[in-house]
Design a protein around this motif. Structure first.
Motif, mmCIF file in Angstrom:
data_model
loop_
_atom_site.group_PDB
_atom_site.id
_atom_site.type_symbol
_atom_site.label_atom_id
_atom_site.label_comp_id
_atom_site.label_asym_id
_atom_site.label_seq_id
_atom_site.Cartn_x
_atom_site.Cartn_y
_atom_site.Cartn_z
ATOM 1 N N PRO A 39 -16.681 10.302 -40.061
ATOM 2 C CA PRO A 39 -15.594 9.319 -40.132
ATOM 3 C C PRO A 39 -15.808 8.401 -41.332
ATOM 4 N N VAL A 40 -14.787 8.282 -42.176
ATOM 5 C CA VAL A 40 -14.953 7.526 -43.415
ATOM 6 C C VAL A 40 -13.989 6.362 -43.553
ATOM 7 N N ALA A 41 -12.902 6.343 -42.772
ATOM 8 C CA ALA A 41 -11.921 5.255 -42.917
ATOM 9 C C ALA A 41 -11.013 5.230 -41.697
ATOM 10 N N ALA A 42 -10.518 4.036 -41.409
ATOM 11 C CA ALA A 42 -9.557 3.867 -40.314
ATOM 12 C C ALA A 42 -8.587 2.764 -40.683
ATOM 13 N N SER A 43 -7.417 2.793 -40.074
ATOM 14 C CA SER A 43 -6.457 1.706 -40.266
ATOM 15 C C SER A 43 -6.153 1.085 -38.913
ATOM 16 N N GLY A 44 -6.001 -0.229 -38.909
ATOM 17 C CA GLY A 44 -5.693 -0.958 -37.693
ATOM 18 C C GLY A 44 -5.532 -2.426 -38.049
ATOM 19 N N VAL A 45 -4.531 -3.063 -37.472
ATOM 20 C CA VAL A 45 -4.257 -4.443 -37.851
ATOM 21 C C VAL A 45 -4.518 -5.445 -36.730
ATOM 22 N N SER A 46 -4.402 -5.017 -35.483
ATOM 23 C CA SER A 46 -4.582 -5.971 -34.385
ATOM 24 C C SER A 46 -6.067 -6.247 -34.162
ATOM 25 N N ASP A 47 -6.331 -7.368 -33.514
ATOM 26 C CA ASP A 47 -7.719 -7.698 -33.177
ATOM 27 C C ASP A 47 -8.319 -6.639 -32.266
ATOM 28 N N ALA A 48 -7.521 -6.128 -31.327
ATOM 29 C CA ALA A 48 -8.017 -5.102 -30.412
ATOM 30 C C ALA A 48 -8.391 -3.835 -31.184
ATOM 31 N N SER A 49 -7.573 -3.456 -32.161
ATOM 32 C CA SER A 49 -7.882 -2.276 -32.970
ATOM 33 C C SER A 49 -9.176 -2.460 -33.735
ATOM 34 N N ARG A 50 -9.355 -3.634 -34.281
ATOM 35 C CA ARG A 50 -10.572 -3.898 -35.040
ATOM 36 C C ARG A 50 -11.806 -3.861 -34.144
ATOM 37 N N ARG A 51 -11.672 -4.385 -32.937
ATOM 38 C CA ARG A 51 -12.806 -4.341 -32.003
ATOM 39 C C ARG A 51 -13.140 -2.904 -31.600
ATOM 40 N N ARG A 52 -12.121 -2.116 -31.340
ATOM 41 C CA ARG A 52 -12.364 -0.722 -30.969
ATOM 42 C C ARG A 52 -13.047 0.035 -32.100
#
Length: 349
Positions: free
Chosen positions: A55-68
């Motif tokens: 895994p090299v990159a992910a996108s996510g904007v919400s706080d929950a996404s960042r925590r996951r």
């Protein structure tokens, strides 16, 4: 397209039953990106990491996404979707169903999709046709839908072991699709493109609606004074699920399957008084249960007549199912105009 593209895993991707796989026996390792760090994407990427992919990159904007992402993909940077594609050979598109077509079109239109790039979505509703804009840009399309509900925690990675995946892919990518599912611990089940909506509806009825029924039952038990409805229902529902999976309609029990019209009438009267919001659901499920019990020979003609009369009368009183819809007799023949409505849903994966 070629199933043995140099960057694709092939049929050797599964675990070797004779012992740990040697590095030289493994298929090509892929750089993995996640667009949409909801509950599903990080778990699948974490499972692919366990299989040796990166895994090299992910996108996510919400706080929950960042925590996951931080919990399941430590050290993986969060970037915008175009940058995820720029860094990745395998891209997981794990966004809500309704957002998927616009996402794919936008990525293709802006030139983010590269020829030879594996583009995988996890929607139950769609097959590979939703990826057509990316296919025209040279991407290799796969639809890999894990048949499981996700919590967004590390427990999801463990639950993938033995999880079925609804797989749709071009024939030339069949081996690649199977290998990826097996590497994530899953079991591939092939679903034709045109069958995806029905497949997804089936899962919604079985999983999403089950949760509603269970919680309605717990609410009603609490109303009777039961202190631990979950503990009361656990063994009963576990046995009912096991029996249903093993025996099909032969596992039907209870007053509807027996044709106990008086008991059913008492249920409906009490629900109207104590929990009127549950009456429509009770009537719909009782009617469906009666139809299946009739077809399987569990419910005989005479008690079926009385039961169906109760359901039709109750539906008419409350404006719910059975009031104006088609009524079937004991042999399944139509006894009135109209048709029963459809109930739909969406799997929470």
């Amino acid at each position: 397209m070629n199933a043995h593209h140099p960057h694709l895993p092939d049929g050797t991707g599964g675990p070797d039953p004779s012992g740990p796989a040697r590095a030289e026996d493994r298929p090509a390792r892929l750089s993995v990106g996640v667009v949409g760090a909801g509950r599903v994407g990080p778990a699948l990427a974490a499972a692919l990491r366990l299989a040796g992919h990166r895994p090299v990159a992910a996108s996510g904007v919400s706080d929950a996404s960042r925590r996951r992402a931080a919990e399941l993909l430590p050290g993986v940077p969060l970037v915008d979707p175009a940058e995820v594609l720029a860094r990745s050979e395998l891209v997981l598109l794990t966004v809500p169903d309704d957002a998927l077509p616009d996402l794919v079109s936008g990525l293709a239109r802006t030139g983010a999709v590269r020829p030879g790039q594996l583009l995988v979505h996890t929607s139950g509703r769609f097959g590979v046709s939703v990826l057509e804009p990316a296919l025209r840009a040279g991407a290799l399309p796969l639809a890999l839908h894990p048949v499981m509900t996700f919590t967004g925690t590390s427990v999801d990675v463990q639950r993938l072991a033995g999880c079925a995946f609804g797989v749709t892919a071009p024939e030339e990518l069949r081996l690649a699709a199977e290998a990826l599912v097996i590497e994530m611990g899953g079991e591939p089940e092939w679903v034709a493109e045109q069958a995806r909506p029905l497949y997804h509806a089936a899962l919604a009825i079985g999983a999403n609606h089950l949760v509603t029924l269970v919680n309605q039952s717990m609410d009603l038990l609490r109303a009777t004074g039961v202190q631990a409805p979950d503990r009361m229902l656990g063994p009963l529902l576990g046995a009912a699920l096991d029996n249903g999976l093993r025996s099909g309609d032969a596992a039907l029990t209870g007053p509807v399957a027996r044709g106990d019209a008086g008991t059913v009438a008492a249920h409906i009267a009490e629900l109207r008084r104590s929990a009127p919001e549950t009456v429509a659901g009770y009537l719909a499920m009782a009617r469906a249960t009666a139809d299946r019990a009739l077809a399987h020979g569990l419910l005989k003609a005479e008690p079926a007549e009385a039961l169906l009369d109760v359901l039709a009368a109750s539906g008419s009183e409350g404006g719910g199912p059975g009031g104006k819809g088609e009524r079937k007799g004991p042999g399944g023949e139509s006894e009135g105009p109209g048709s029963d409505g459809d109930v739909g849903g969406e799997a929470d994966t």
